[in-house]
Motif scaffolding. Structure first.
Motif, short mmCIF file in Angstrom:
data_model
loop_
_atom_site.label_atom_id
_atom_site.label_comp_id
_atom_site.label_asym_id
_atom_site.label_seq_id
_atom_site.Cartn_x
_atom_site.Cartn_y
_atom_site.Cartn_z
N PRO A 1 9.89 9.10 -4.23
CA PRO A 1 8.57 9.52 -4.85
C PRO A 1 8.24 8.66 -5.95
O PRO A 1 6.98 8.16 -6.24
CB PRO A 1 8.50 10.84 -5.35
N GLU A 2 9.33 8.17 -6.66
CA GLU A 2 9.31 7.19 -7.75
C GLU A 2 8.53 5.83 -7.42
O GLU A 2 7.76 5.31 -8.23
CB GLU A 2 10.46 7.02 -8.52
N GLU A 3 9.02 5.39 -6.31
CA GLU A 3 8.58 4.13 -5.73
C GLU A 3 7.10 4.12 -5.24
O GLU A 3 6.36 3.49 -5.67
CB GLU A 3 9.54 3.36 -4.47
N ILE A 4 6.92 5.33 -4.63
CA ILE A 4 5.45 5.53 -4.26
C ILE A 4 4.59 5.69 -5.46
O ILE A 4 3.30 5.11 -5.31
CB ILE A 4 5.06 6.64 -3.63
N ARG B 1 4.45 12.76 -3.94
CA ARG B 1 5.29 13.85 -3.36
C ARG B 1 4.35 14.27 -2.28
O ARG B 1 4.68 14.62 -1.12
CB ARG B 1 5.86 14.85 -4.32
N GLU B 2 3.00 14.39 -2.61
CA GLU B 2 2.22 15.18 -1.61
C GLU B 2 1.88 14.21 -0.42
O GLU B 2 1.76 14.62 0.71
CB GLU B 2 0.77 15.16 -2.39
N MET B 3 1.85 12.87 -0.59
CA MET B 3 1.72 11.74 0.23
C MET B 3 2.93 11.84 1.13
O MET B 3 2.87 11.58 2.41
CB MET B 3 1.52 10.50 -0.34
N LEU B 4 3.96 12.02 0.80
CA LEU B 4 5.13 12.01 1.39
C LEU B 4 5.66 13.42 2.11
O LEU B 4 6.62 13.51 2.73
CB LEU B 4 6.63 11.64 0.36
N GLY B 5 4.70 14.44 1.86
CA GLY B 5 5.10 15.78 2.22
C GLY B 5 6.17 16.50 1.62
O GLY B 5 6.64 17.36 2.50
N LEU B 6 6.34 16.02 0.32
CA LEU B 6 7.54 16.60 -0.38
C LEU B 6 7.05 17.83 -1.24
O LEU B 6 6.54 17.15 -2.36
CB LEU B 6 8.31 15.67 -0.87
N LEU C 1 0.83 -1.10 -0.05
CA LEU C 1 -0.04 -0.09 0.11
C LEU C 1 0.87 1.33 0.21
O LEU C 1 1.88 1.24 0.84
CB LEU C 1 -1.03 0.08 1.13
N PRO C 2 0.69 2.24 -1.10
CA PRO C 2 1.73 3.45 -0.87
C PRO C 2 1.17 4.37 0.25
O PRO C 2 2.03 4.86 0.76
CB PRO C 2 1.06 4.03 -2.09
N GLN C 3 -0.12 4.24 0.76
CA GLN C 3 -0.55 4.76 1.72
C GLN C 3 0.44 4.46 3.05
O GLN C 3 0.68 5.52 3.92
CB GLN C 3 -2.05 4.75 2.27
N VAL C 4 0.71 3.18 3.24
CA VAL C 4 1.48 2.82 4.34
C VAL C 4 2.82 3.05 4.15
O VAL C 4 3.40 3.50 5.09
CB VAL C 4 1.14 1.15 4.61
N ALA C 5 3.36 2.75 2.88
CA ALA C 5 4.81 2.95 2.65
C ALA C 5 5.13 4.72 2.78
O ALA C 5 6.30 4.88 3.28
CB ALA C 5 5.03 2.58 0.93
N ALA C 6 4.10 5.38 2.47
CA ALA C 6 4.70 6.76 2.64
C ALA C 6 4.83 7.27 4.37
O ALA C 6 5.14 8.18 4.45
CB ALA C 6 3.41 7.70 2.16
N VAL D 1 1.18 13.16 -12.84
CA VAL D 1 0.25 13.22 -11.94
C VAL D 1 0.32 12.40 -10.64
O VAL D 1 0.47 12.58 -9.39
CB VAL D 1 -1.12 12.75 -12.62
N THR D 2 0.68 11.20 -11.12
CA THR D 2 1.20 10.12 -9.89
C THR D 2 2.44 10.36 -9.28
O THR D 2 2.54 10.37 -7.90
CB THR D 2 1.36 8.81 -10.76
N LEU D 3 3.56 11.07 -9.91
CA LEU D 3 4.61 11.51 -8.88
C LEU D 3 4.28 12.70 -8.08
O LEU D 3 4.47 12.78 -7.03
CB LEU D 3 5.69 12.01 -10.10
N GLN D 4 3.27 13.48 -8.52
CA GLN D 4 2.95 14.63 -7.79
C GLN D 4 2.21 14.19 -6.53
O GLN D 4 2.30 14.54 -5.41
CB GLN D 4 2.14 15.76 -8.74
N HIS D 5 1.40 13.21 -6.85
CA HIS D 5 0.60 12.56 -5.77
C HIS D 5 1.42 12.03 -4.79
O HIS D 5 1.12 12.03 -3.75
CB HIS D 5 -0.42 11.62 -6.24
#
Length: 553
Positions: free
Chosen positions: A526-529, A547-552, A491-496, A541-545
């Protein structure tokens, strides 16, 4: 915490060294990339049995190596001291395992140890939670262990266990007394009674056996003995030219010689002494010969007695001492068998007294569990709210049961996931996603007081997605404030939510597959997320998303 894990020639892994940090260490990668190999390697270091099939194709051995940096070494040092090893130096604990096609070598701080030692260390170092372990939460025995662990009831439980062991030991003795078939028991009593009576009736004695053998030998040769004795007496005192007549003639001559030759007196005295000796020898021979009873009746008695000794030694022992010792043993067994009813009654009275102590200890344990149950229910319910069960409720039911190894209680975890739903036993919940989250909630509650430094979650977020995935990630990060967490996730949400992110991948070179592990940074993470969000072909779009999940930003 687990600082370093080194893996060499294990399955797809050629040579990998992975560093971990405090907090939440997330491990991600495509399915089949080898994420679980790291967990498998850690399991090997903590005592799981090895198989030569784990060795990488073309290699003769594989190895795994872990370094732990411990702030509190008390539990580990206690184990090391118990097996005669030195305690950890500066909190450093190094575990190595080398596996070949024919053997396995295990080392702790460079000293060889057994797998049992690794298992003992594993129990205080790492709490492993695999993708199917959440099903264990449905087991009422596991539920009981969770309740007792949460309430820190080890001492109360141990006091109960002492009484239970006493109770069970008496019950085993009673069961043993009741286990034999009555007909078989009677036959056994008759058999032992016959043996004991036969031995006692014989009245055996080692001294008597020797005496009988000696007399038997003497009487068997009685005629020869008497003839030789008579011959000796005749030669000494009877018949023409006997020794006594010769000595008498010599004595008369010396009587005359003494008058002519004074020193002849000594010769005369010696001859007189010889006459006396001959007379004594003759009397002794005649007495012994006269004492020999060569009657047929005596000989028959001696034959029968020797036969008795020989028969009993053949049946019951090689020596008289063995026969008598076996007789005493069988006599004791016979007494025990005949006293079974009395012994059974004594044990039952003793068991009644022990049961009272057992019941008292069991009720004390139940009272402690009841005090803990409400607190556990409240704590788990609060954790469940954080991971998506806004109106969920968790409950612990305690029901009496017959005494068992863990107490006199049956535990049932109940769960109502939504408002307006009835409480149901957790084992009746069909959704594995719900069960996974309940397991995480209980782990989160226990982690606050658990002393185990490292928690490992292998896909605890299976069958979870969306916002719930984010809630699970945040809960894992919360638990990671007081423990080091290693978490394999899809899950990217968990990984973040991780503080350290490791990406596992595999590549093919020269026809061989290799597994690689990369520590991600602010650029690569961010690339892995993004990959986890949208697949291999990441978009802006996914890269931006990501970065947003990671707070970057």
């Amino acid at each position: 915490m687990l600082r370093t894990l080194k893996i060499k020639n294990l399955a797809l892994v050629d040579d990998v060294q992975v560093g971990f940090n405090e907090g939440l260490n997330v491990i991600t990668g495509e399915t089949g990339a080898g994420k679980s190999l790291m967990i498998g390697a850690l399991r090997l270091l903590l005592g799981e049995r090895a198989d030569k099939s784990m060795i990488r194709t073309g290699e003769t051995s594989c190895s795994v190596h872990a370094e732990f940096g411990l702030t509190d070494t008390a539990q580990v040092d206690a184990i090391l001291l118990d097996i005669g090893m030195e305690p950890c130096d500066g909190g450093l604990l190094i575990i190595r395992r080398i596996i070949t096609e024919t053997s396995s070598k295990t080392m702790v701080n460079d000293d060889p140890v057994t797998l049992q030692v690794l298992k003992r260390l594993g129990e205080v170092l790492v709490d492993m939670h695999g993708p199917y372990d959440h099903q264990s939460l449905l087991d009422q025995g596991v539920q009981l262990e969770i309740l007792d662990a949460f309430g820190q009831l080890a001492e109360t439980k141990a006091a109960y266990a002492v009484e239970y062991v006493k109770y069970r030991e008496i019950q085993k003795q009673i069961d043993a007394l009741n286990s034999d078939n009555e007909e078989d028991l009677e036959r056994q009593i008759e058999f032992l009674d016959y043996r004991v009576n036969e031995i006692e009736a014989a009245n055996l004695s080692e001294d008597e056996e020797a005496e009988v053998e000696e007399e038997h030998s003497l009487i068997a040769n009685a005629q020869q003995v008497i003839g030789l004795a008579n011959g000796a007496v005749s030669a000494l005192t009877e018949g023409e030219g006997c020794a006594f007549d010769g000595l008498a003639t010599a004595q008369q001559a010396l009587n005359q010689l003494v008058k002519l030759l004074p020193e002849a007196q000594d010769w005369h005295d010696e001859i007189e002494s010889a006459v006396t000796s001959v007379q004594e020898v003759v009397r002794s021979i005649e007495s012994s010969a006269a004492g020999i009873e060569g009657s047929a009746e005596r000989m028959q008695w001696l034959d029968d007695r020797l036969t008795t000794y020989q028969t009993l030694k053949r049946k019951y022992g090689t020596t008289v001492e063995d026969v008598l010792a076996n007789g005493e043993t069988w006599k004791q067994q016979l007494q025990e068998l005949r006293g079974r009813d009395k012994r059974r009654e004594e044990l039952r009275r003793e068991q009644e007294l022990v049961y009272k102590a057992l019941e008292q200890a069991g009720l004390k344990l139940r009272s402690a569990r009841e005090n803990v149950a409400d607190n556990l229910s409240e704590c788990v319910t609060r954790e469940l709210v954080d991971i998506g069960f806004e109106h969920g409720f968790f409950d612990v039911q305690i029901n009496p049961c017959p005494p068992g190894a863990s107490g006199m209680d049956e535990i049932e975890f109940g769960f109502a996931p939504n408002a307006g739903e009835d409480m149901r036993p957790l084992r009746m919940i069909a959704s594995s996603g719900e069960i996974s989250r309940v397991m995480l909630a209980t782990k989160a509650v226990l982690a606050k007081q658990d002393q185990i430094p490292v928690l490992v979650f292998d896909e605890i977020d299976a069958n979870i997605g969306g916002e719930i995935g984010g809630a699970v990630g945040r809960k894992l990060a919360q638990v990671a404030r007081c423990h080091q967490l290693l978490c394999i996730t899809h899950l990217p949400q968990v990984a973040a939510c991780g503080t350290t992110h490791l990406a596992v991948s595999k590549k093919v070179e020269d026809g061989r597959t290799f597994t690689e592990v990369e520590l991600l940074d602010d650029e690569t993470r961010p690339e892995e997320i993004a990959r986890m969000l949208g697949g291999k072909d990441s978009t802006n779009v996914t890269l931006q998303h990501a970065r947003e999940m990671l707070g970057l930003f």
